[in-house]
Design an enzyme around this catalytic site. Structure first.
Site, mmCIF file in Angstrom:
data_model
loop_
_atom_site.group_PDB
_atom_site.id
_atom_site.type_symbol
_atom_site.label_atom_id
_atom_site.label_comp_id
_atom_site.label_asym_id
_atom_site.label_seq_id
_atom_site.Cartn_x
_atom_site.Cartn_y
_atom_site.Cartn_z
ATOM 1 N N LEU A 75 64.836 37.108 20.753
ATOM 2 C CA LEU A 75 64.612 37.982 21.910
ATOM 3 C C LEU A 75 65.273 37.447 23.178
ATOM 4 C CD1 LEU A 75 60.866 38.869 21.298
ATOM 5 C CD2 LEU A 75 62.843 40.325 20.933
ATOM 6 N N ARG A 76 66.042 36.369 23.012
ATOM 7 C CA ARG A 76 66.665 35.771 24.201
ATOM 8 C C ARG A 76 67.617 36.752 24.887
ATOM 9 N NH1 ARG A 76 68.064 30.641 22.227
ATOM 10 N NH2 ARG A 76 66.169 29.630 22.920
ATOM 11 N N GLY A 77 68.328 37.544 24.077
ATOM 12 C CA GLY A 77 69.275 38.519 24.629
ATOM 13 C C GLY A 77 68.569 39.539 25.511
#
Length: 353
Positions: free
Chosen positions: A288-290
């Protein structure tokens, strides 16, 4: 010797507002300065395209910061997350601490740096004989509240890159030796640069950088001549150059400071957040970093433009920078990862070419 005389001895730095082209790199650096939690920027591009010049220029552009005098960690006078233990203890004891204004720290990490040089060392002998934690601060301590620049990051030892990314993400550096542990603040904007011909960074390390800017050598002969002439002219009369650009530099400085203050009140609508996550999902971005970085960068871009509400235009400007390095590499695919992000973005947000 007066401060004015000392200025003559400092090496003049090319003004940020005088840099021609390379808009991607300039935007990524400015947004990371507005919100360091974006997670730094990786700049990949050909040799001799002004990567180092631009990074030094943004550090020089930024306003001075107030630090506790003679403190090795550039401690903040009131923010607990940005102060060392000695300063915390002194404040708890009710001591009055002297402060000083300094330029934003800009730390260059040399390629051959050891872990001790980066993290700092604990003098075990002193700790055992005198019973005090004798800590020799490293480059991470020096970079707190500033910019840490790693040139040729793709040639740096993976273990060191990991340490840098961990500190950049958590804002802290922990050094442990023989059962003795020291922890100090290390919140900085991590900027890495490299030449793709010399090898790529491992995907799991690349993914940890907030943004990824690609820069190319300028092809237009007229623009090339302009760049060469400006650089030559600056080298001959740097002080005159700095005077000519002082107004533009101050305007940009004020704009960045205003954006930093506005950032916390910027709103991003729920339906836009859903669409950002839809783009990430369709691009098959791991983790979920993006999503998180795109949300942060979009807010920083809105603040940069002096607005407290994110628009589709803000997202369009930053989404490629935030996602292109997170896509899985398919050797058979001919489409560039940046174009792929742009294509999916337009489909999801229903924007026609």
């Amino acid at each position: 010797m007066v401060a004015q005389d000392l200025k003559k001895f400092t090496t003049p730095i090319f003004p940020f507002t005088a840099i021609v082209g390379q808009e991607e790199m300039k935007l990524a650096l400015q947004l990371n300065v507005i919100d360091p939690k974006i997670g730094g920027v990786m700049i990949m591009g050909d040799r001799g395209t002004g990567k180092s010049t631009t990074i030094r220029a943004i550090a020089d552009l930024l306003p001075e910061i107030e630090v506790i005098k003679d403190d090795p960690f550039n401690s903040h006078k009131s923010d607990l997350d940005l102060m060392g233990n000695d300063v915390k203890n002194a404040i708890e004891r009710g001591e009055t601490l002297e402060t000083a204004l300094i330029k934003i720290p800009m730390v260059d990490l040399p390629l051959g740096a050891t872990e001790d040089r980066v993290c700092g060392t604990i003098d075990i002998e002193k700790a055992l004989t005198e019973g005090i934690k004798a800590f020799e601060p490293g480059l991470l301590a020096k970079a707190n509240r500033g910019i840490l620049y790693v040139d040729e990051v793709n040639l740096l030892d993976d273990h060191l890159v990991d340490i840098l990314l961990d500190s950049a993400a958590s804002g802290w550096n922990t050094v442990e030796r023989e059962g003795i542990s020291i922890r100090h603040p290390a919140r900085f904007v991590l900027v890495g640069s490299g030449n793709p011909e010399e090898g790529e960074l491992r995907p799991q390390l690349l993914d940890r950088f907030g943004m990824h800017a690609e820069i190319r050598t300028v092809k237009d002969p007229v623009l090339r001549v302009k760049v060469v002439e400006e650089r030559t002219s600056f080298d001959q009369t740097p002080l005159l150059w700095l005077q000519n650009y002082e107004v533009q530099q101050q305007e940009l400085r004020d704009k960045i400071v205003a954006a930093q203050k506005l950032l916390s009140s910027v709103e991003l609508d729920y339906n836009l957040r859903i669409k950002i996550s839809e783009v990430c999902s369709l691009l098959d971005v791991d983790g979920l970093r993006g999503d998180i970085v795109t949300n942060r960068a979009a807010k920083a871009h809105a603040a940069y433009d002096g607005r407290d509400k994110v628009t589709i235009n803000d997202i369009e400007k930053i989404i490629t920078l935030c996602l292109r390095h997170r896509l899985r590499k398919d050797p058979l695919e001919s489409i560039d990862s940046g174009d792929k992000v742009s294509k999916v973005f337009k489909e999801v947000f229903e924007i026609e070419d």
